[in-house]
Design an enzyme around this catalytic site. Structure first.
Site, short mmCIF file in Angstrom:
data_model
loop_
_atom_site.label_atom_id
_atom_site.label_comp_id
_atom_site.label_asym_id
_atom_site.label_seq_id
_atom_site.Cartn_x
_atom_site.Cartn_y
_atom_site.Cartn_z
N GLU A 200 0.80 -0.69 0.08
CA GLU A 200 -0.12 0.23 0.20
C GLU A 200 0.78 1.07 0.16
OE1 GLU A 200 -2.14 -0.46 3.36
OE2 GLU A 200 -4.09 -1.77 2.31
N ARG A 292 -13.26 -6.20 17.59
CA ARG A 292 -13.67 -6.40 18.73
C ARG A 292 -13.65 -5.33 19.92
NH1 ARG A 292 -8.70 -4.12 20.17
NH2 ARG A 292 -6.46 -4.88 18.49
#
Length: 495
Positions: A200, A292
């Site tokens: 990236e 989470r």
């Protein structure tokens, strides 16, 4: 309805979950390793069970052992906290198979979020902007080099199976890329037994901004505002705050709408966090979903008035989210400092050992989630996070000054901590002006500033000690009695 929750974790996050469960009348089951026999979460839970040796692989990562405890204790749900098994889709699937409610996303959704390649593809399909880079996995260093030259250096090499800032290398040329590719591959294989790498574009002077979101089993999705997490070390967060200095109502709503699309795109349920890099030109690029509860969730609780663990439990019970997006309003400003047992001057190396004494800060707008107590031990086997110190204020300045006061009140004997660094950061003009970036420590030389601050503090303490000794000396007292007008003259003659 959930009646008994096993917390597959330890430390302050286990205590955090226990606190909400107690308020809701839900029984809790703690698990502990040899190292955690005397830990607070063991004492606070309704029941506690030993699960193995200190090493995580033989205790907190032992899925079968934890499942045995869940079944024998009659727990009907499990809360994984963060770290350990919290983003392990195999564990979530094991719970599903045994009819135990996993308080989090489904195993399939978690698997999709954890695979950076698949998740990125889902975001592109949902029209959520992502960082320019490879369209899929990169097979070897030669292919990575070709892509890097197309999008331009610097670039990031990212392990698909990385997390928490791990499995990332920033490279500036072909030579560094080849070396970095080998390193990231080795780290990934060592950690999870397999490797898959993405390339990236590395965006310079970026801000790390994330959005809390919630999605229920009825398809309702909301975002619960942003958190600025730009102050980091080794790609891991140190200080978080909300709201972000660069997010106004228009940006909050626009990016928040993208966040809700992202959650829908991966079929998410329960609470999650969508993480973005904000480029210096103001563009937001999605990087990942953390499936989470986040370490920094308390600052969102402060400004939203919500108990996010309660919201997790409600959604896990199949209840719809009890509010709409328009019902949510930000109230005030909140800051969190992660109090780590680390030596700042040894490249943040862990500091472990007994804590003979500790003083926990308190007061209006101050919250401290911690496992510390006088006589406890900071273990070398687990993460260095000892406490999450959080402050709230009606204004940013009130929250900042409350944090400084709380940091000054926080006393931890026996181990090195990150507290001195945080005081230097919070007192800096760059922080006060909101000039944040993921390379904040390096960009503004914060370690050097900390060194100067500690030298100054040492001098001031020495001068104060000398002054105190003088004032309490018999000679000083006798001179005051004899001649109050000249009693100070001799002080300037001291060597």
């Amino acid at each position: 309805m959930i009646e008994k929750v096993l917390i597959a974790n330890r430390g302050e996050i286990a205590l955090r979950v226990i606190r909400t469960c107690k308020a809701l009348g839900i029984k809790t089951v703690a698990v502990y390793s040899d190292e955690d026999y005397n830990s607070m979460h063991v004492k606070q839970a309704s029941e506690a069970y030993h699960i193995g040796e200190a090493a995580p692989a033989k205790s907190y990562l032992n899925q079968e052992k934890i499942l045995d405890v869940m079944l024998s204790a009659g727990a009907d749900a499990v809360h994984p906290g963060y770290g350990f098994l919290s983003e392990n889709d195999d564990f979530a699937r094991l719970c599903e198979k045994n009819k135990i409610t996993f308080i989090g996303p489904t195993a399939d959704s978690m698997n999709l979020c954890g695979d950076k390649m698949k998740c990125k593809a889902a975001m592109l399909k949902a029209k959520v902007p992502t960082v320019p880079g490879s369209p899929g996995l990169v097979n070897d260093a030669a292919e990575a080099e070709k892509i890097a030259n197309e999008i331009g250096y610097p670039v990031m090499l990212k392990s698909v199976y990385g997390g928490g800032g791990r499995g990332i290398r920033i490279v500036n040329n072909d030579k560094e890329l080849r070396e970095g590719f080998e390193s990231v591959t080795g780290e990934s294989i060592s950690a999870v037994g397999k490797s898959a790498i993405l390339v990236e574009k590395f965006l310079e002077k970026t801000r790390h901004i994330e959005y809390q979101f919630a999605r229920d089993t009825h398809g309702n999705t909301v975002h619960i505002f942003e958190r600025e997490c730009s102050i980091q070390r080794r790609n891991q967060k140190l200080i978080e705050q909300t709201p972000s200095p660069v997010v106004d109502e228009e940006i909050r709503a626009r990016v928040g709408e993208q966040v809700c699309r992202a959650a829908d795109a991966v079929g998410y349920t329960n609470l999650g966090t969508a993480e973005f890099l904000r480029a210096d030109n103001g563009e937001f690029y999605f990087i990942e979903i953390n499936a989470r509860l986040q370490v920094e969730h308390p600052i969102t609780e402060f400004v939203s008035g919500l108990d996010l663990v309660k919201l997790q439990l409600d959604i896990a019970n199949g209840e719809p989210i009890p509010f709409k997006q328009n019902d949510l309003k930000m109230n005030g400003y909140a800051i969190e400092c992660r109090i780590n047992a680390e030596d700042t001057f040894l490249d943040f190396a862990p500091s472990t050992g007994p804590v003979p004494d500790v003083t926990i800060p308190a007061g209006p707008g101050v919250r401290c989630d911690t496992y510390l107590y006088p006589g406890c031990t900071v273990s070398p086997f687990y993460d260095s996070l000892m406490a999450k110190l959080v402050t709230w204020g009606q204004t940013f300045e009130e929250s900042r000054t409350r944090m400084l006061a709380a940091l000054n009140d926080f006393y931890i004997q026996g181990v090195e901590t990150s507290i001195p660094l945080y005081k230097t950061i919070l007192n800096s003009d760059e922080y006060k002006n909101g000039d944040l970036s993921t390379d904040f420590l390096k960009r503004y030389g914060m370690i050097d500033k900390l060194t100067d601050d500690l030298k100054k503090e040492k001098v001031e303490k020495s001068e104060a000690a000398i002054a105190a000794a003088i004032v309490h000396s018999e000679y000083f007292k006798s001179r005051i009695q004899k001649d109050s007008t000249s009693s100070y003259n001799w002080m300037y003659k001291l060597d």
